[in-house]
Enzyme design. Sequence first.
Site, PDB file in Angstrom:
ATOM      1  N   ASP A  22     -59.136 -12.435  22.998  1.00 49.66           N
ATOM      2  CA  ASP A  22     -60.244 -12.894  22.157  1.00 49.66           C
ATOM      3  C   ASP A  22     -59.790 -12.751  20.710  1.00 49.66           C
ATOM      4  O   ASP A  22     -58.771 -12.109  20.441  1.00 49.66           O
ATOM      5  CB  ASP A  22     -61.505 -12.043  22.412  1.00 49.66           C
ATOM      6  CG  ASP A  22     -62.782 -12.748  21.959  1.00 49.66           C
ATOM      7  OD1 ASP A  22     -63.871 -12.337  22.373  1.00 49.66           O
ATOM      8  OD2 ASP A  22     -62.681 -13.715  21.185  1.00 49.66           O
ATOM      9  N   ILE A  23     -60.534 -13.354  19.784  1.00 47.35           N
ATOM     10  CA  ILE A  23     -60.108 -13.236  18.385  1.00 47.35           C
ATOM     11  C   ILE A  23     -60.489 -11.870  17.812  1.00 47.35           C
ATOM     12  O   ILE A  23     -60.044 -11.498  16.749  1.00 47.35           O
ATOM     13  CB  ILE A  23     -60.712 -14.349  17.495  1.00 47.35           C
ATOM     14  CG1 ILE A  23     -62.206 -14.520  17.732  1.00 47.35           C
ATOM     15  CG2 ILE A  23     -59.963 -15.640  17.645  1.00 47.35           C
ATOM     16  CD1 ILE A  23     -62.872 -15.485  16.785  1.00 47.35           C
ATOM     17  N   ASP A  39     -55.997 -16.104  18.713  1.00 47.69           N
ATOM     18  CA  ASP A  39     -56.768 -17.261  18.232  1.00 47.69           C
ATOM     19  C   ASP A  39     -56.126 -18.482  18.869  1.00 47.69           C
ATOM     20  O   ASP A  39     -54.972 -18.806  18.565  1.00 47.69           O
ATOM     21  CB  ASP A  39     -56.691 -17.348  16.700  1.00 47.69           C
ATOM     22  CG  ASP A  39     -57.384 -18.608  16.161  1.00 47.69           C
ATOM     23  OD1 ASP A  39     -57.590 -18.689  14.928  1.00 47.69           O
ATOM     24  OD2 ASP A  39     -57.681 -19.513  16.971  1.00 47.69           O
ATOM     25  N   TYR A 129     -71.159 -30.289  20.419  1.00 48.85           N
ATOM     26  CA  TYR A 129     -70.737 -29.489  21.586  1.00 48.85           C
ATOM     27  C   TYR A 129     -70.655 -30.382  22.820  1.00 48.85           C
ATOM     28  O   TYR A 129     -69.644 -30.421  23.529  1.00 48.85           O
ATOM     29  CB  TYR A 129     -71.753 -28.365  21.791  1.00 48.85           C
ATOM     30  CG  TYR A 129     -71.611 -27.566  23.059  1.00 48.85           C
ATOM     31  CD1 TYR A 129     -72.606 -27.585  24.027  1.00 48.85           C
ATOM     32  CD2 TYR A 129     -70.509 -26.755  23.282  1.00 48.85           C
ATOM     33  CE1 TYR A 129     -72.505 -26.821  25.181  1.00 48.85           C
ATOM     34  CE2 TYR A 129     -70.392 -25.998  24.429  1.00 48.85           C
ATOM     35  CZ  TYR A 129     -71.400 -26.034  25.379  1.00 48.85           C
ATOM     36  OH  TYR A 129     -71.286 -25.289  26.527  1.00 48.85           O
ATOM     37  N   LYS A 133     -67.464 -31.622  25.047  1.00 48.44           N
ATOM     38  CA  LYS A 133     -67.347 -31.377  26.487  1.00 48.44           C
ATOM     39  C   LYS A 133     -67.060 -32.683  27.241  1.00 48.44           C
ATOM     40  O   LYS A 133     -66.240 -32.715  28.147  1.00 48.44           O
ATOM     41  CB  LYS A 133     -68.618 -30.713  27.017  1.00 48.44           C
ATOM     42  CG  LYS A 133     -68.799 -29.259  26.561  1.00 48.44           C
ATOM     43  CD  LYS A 133     -67.653 -28.375  26.999  1.00 48.44           C
ATOM     44  CE  LYS A 133     -67.833 -26.936  26.616  1.00 48.44           C
ATOM     45  NZ  LYS A 133     -66.655 -26.103  26.953  1.00 48.44           N
TER      46      LYS A 133
HETATM   47  C1  AKB Z   1     -75.736 -24.003  25.437  1.00 53.73           C
HETATM   48  O1  AKB Z   1     -76.929 -23.813  25.535  1.00 53.73           O
HETATM   49  O2  AKB Z   1     -75.194 -24.524  24.473  1.00 53.73           O
HETATM   50  C2  AKB Z   1     -74.866 -23.564  26.586  1.00 53.73           C
HETATM   51  C3  AKB Z   1     -74.687 -24.667  27.584  1.00 53.73           C
HETATM   52  C4  AKB Z   1     -75.819 -25.155  28.354  1.00 53.73           C
HETATM   53  O3  AKB Z   1     -73.605 -25.133  27.778  1.00 53.73           O
HETATM   54  N1  AKB Z   1     -75.433 -22.407  27.198  1.00 53.73           N
END
Ligand code: AKB
Length: 306
Positions: A22-23, A39, A129, A133
């Site tokens: 971990d960092i 890192d 995010y 993904k």
């Molecule tokens: C989030 O809420 O960003 C995470 C996910 C659902 O990937 N827990």
Amino acid sequence: MGSELTQGLWRLFGKENVIATDIKGPEGILEGGDFEILDVLKQEKLSSLIQKNKFTQIYHLAAVLSATGEKNPKLAWHLNMDGLINVLDASVEYKVEKVYWPSSIAAFGPTTPKIKTPQDTIMDPTTIYGISKQAGERWCEWYFKNKGLDVRSLRYPGLIGYKSKPGGGTTDYAVDIFFKALTEKKYECFLKPDTYLPMMYMDDAVKATLNLMEAPAEKINERASYNVSAMSFCPAEIAAEIKRKIPEFQISYNPDFRQAIADSWPRSINDSAARIDWGWEPDFGLEEMTIEILANLPGELKMINP
Ligand code: AKB
């Protein structure tokens, strides 16, 4: 997830065969095992660690989650994408046998079918995010097809554990609520009471991850990422479940920017591919999870604030 998965790997392979990184840290349970500060954006350090230790498997979990990512989009993209590609590249170069990388329900979006979301369907994520993904899933499939790397992935729902505080996500309310219920007997939720989301208890997430990685390669038909599921509930339901054990517990609601993120995600997930291909089966529903957490969290809290 990192510390709980490390414990699962200790049980499976022996503490002496697992190095956690971990960092910062190590913290809490990880103090008991081999640990390296790393890192993942520092490619040279990553490569020298892999070369020196001749790792056969890598579980790459480092990521900025949905809520924090919306506040730091460039950081989220840089860490989530360049971190992954650094690990995939080094794994090919040093012939790592298997790599695990988590995707998420966040890879789905507002036009994705929300009820029993299929394995293969529309994916139009609205958060950085989620976009990282969705892109990461394609990179994993590309490295499998073009570099022969045995990389595997699960689309985690919201993960709920009690051994560490939540880390900047939208499903975090379902972790925070337990800490607040025990310490303050009340909780103000940042989502509306009827916001249904797919969720999973941490022990099931560790089980799913290790079962996927232990399955024979010929059984792994999804080389982007597998849907996995255990339960779906809303804030009103988990509050009622906690209130059955802590009658004086009070929940209130004050929805914020995370409500729009939650509204763009599925309500429930179809994980039949994981069940058929490698025998996925969860052990915990909302009631079992609540009993488990309320039984163990007080002890954890005592350790955190002796
Ligand atoms: C989030 O809420 O960003 C995470 C996910 C659902 O990937 N827990």
